[in-house]
Scaffold this active site. Sequence first.
Site, PDB file in Angstrom:
ATOM      1  N   SER A 164      39.845  41.220  37.774  1.00  0.00           N
ATOM      2  CA  SER A 164      40.309  41.852  38.709  1.00  0.00           C
ATOM      3  C   SER A 164      41.129  43.012  38.441  1.00  0.00           C
ATOM      4  CB  SER A 164      40.956  41.106  39.626  1.00  0.00           C
ATOM      5  OG  SER A 164      40.086  40.276  40.429  1.00  0.00           O
TER       6      SER A 164
ATOM      7  N   PHE B  74      30.901  27.644  39.835  1.00  0.00           N
ATOM      8  CA  PHE B  74      32.019  26.761  39.645  1.00  0.00           C
ATOM      9  C   PHE B  74      31.580  25.413  39.193  1.00  0.00           C
ATOM     10  CE2 PHE B  74      34.490  29.473  42.861  1.00  0.00           C
ATOM     11  CZ  PHE B  74      34.515  30.279  41.861  1.00  0.00           C
TER      12      PHE B  74
ATOM     13  N   TYR C 146      43.255  38.477  50.118  1.00  0.00           N
ATOM     14  CA  TYR C 146      42.594  38.906  49.061  1.00  0.00           C
ATOM     15  C   TYR C 146      40.904  38.721  49.155  1.00  0.00           C
ATOM     16  CZ  TYR C 146      42.147  40.161  44.151  1.00  0.00           C
ATOM     17  OH  TYR C 146      41.851  40.581  42.883  1.00  0.00           O
TER      18      TYR C 146
ATOM     19  N   GLY D 155      44.029  39.510  36.536  1.00  0.00           N
ATOM     20  CA  GLY D 155      42.601  39.216  36.705  1.00  0.00           C
ATOM     21  C   GLY D 155      42.108  37.900  35.984  1.00  0.00           C
TER      22      GLY D 155
END
Length: 382
Positions: free
Chosen positions: A91, A160, A196, A340
């Site tokens: 990020s 994931f 976010y 990030g």
Amino acid sequence: MQNRRATAATAVAVVVLTAGALAGSAQAASTGAGGRHEPTQRALDAAVRDGVPGVVARVRDGHRVWRGTAGVGDRNTGRPRTPVDRFRIASITKTFVSTVLLQLESEGRLDLDDTVEEWLPGVVRGHGNDGAKTTVRQLLNHTSGIFDYIQDEEYVGKLFGKGFLRHRYDTWTPEQLVALAMEHRPDFAPGAGWKYSNTGYVLAGMVIEKVTGHSYADAIEQRVIAPLGLRATTLPGTDVTMPRPSGRAYSKLFLDDGPVYDVTELNPSAAGASGSMISDAADLNRFYSALLGGELLPPAQLKEMKTVVPNQSQDPQNGYGLGIEGVRLPCGVVVWGHAGDIHGSHADGYSTADGRHSLAVNFNGDWAGDAGRIIEAEFCGG
């Protein structure tokens, strides 16, 4: 500073610290003013004891440079981490994207208060989403309310846990990522809150392409990377490999417990403009020093970038601006930058407001370690 914010290809929840250290002895390398940075080195060593395979840090303080490492870059061979290792910055990509959009604003090619609909007709629509009521600025400071696509059930299932092992090489287009978000109602009306959202930066990348006629990657290369001479910074697109020199990257696939996997190779299109870039610590020092020192943006745009929305406290120095966050450390020092997270990598880049004192850190594991401890040690000492 101690929590890892969820970014594309990351866990939705905060990573839980683990205590078991991996194989490999701590090693350090430094140049200049080593004693001044002893607390920082101790914090690097502590991260390895907490379970991070290896960590690298670089400090630029005026004309002085310090480099520190601990742990290993390869768990199989025992190769130590090196100060020149490249890594995925996740990020931190957002600061680069925001910088380009602010440059375009300074040139009169767009206004950050333009609606998304003006630039991307029909893209933000459905299930209560309305691009005509959402501005580019709201994409950049996370006040758009648009659902974060990394929380979508399909995406979570593929990226994931063990789903990642089957889908790590899949290519995702920006349109696919945005479409996942559009299947969900917004978290709140545009401008009514802060949350976010990686989707906002995928859209921001699409806006850059509409304005310039070039991809966001080309725009960053031409406007930031080339002018600053960032030799280790790349936008890999769909390339799954890591450029050399680099170590390996390790993950538990964001499960609370389980085996460690080598996740060095992955298709970064799953993050896109929200988090796909690769860099090294020297380039991150250079980037944030140049940005905050006024080399990349006129004063008006830099002021806009640093106008924050409080996200975790009411301290006016703590909050998220436009692709950058301000953080007041316990000692009172305020630093600016971004963190990030992506599979196998946690990265931080922070600097003082004048750009003179900057720190870049990378963990090559995503389940352990406290980067906040390193940041406080460097900027506060002791």
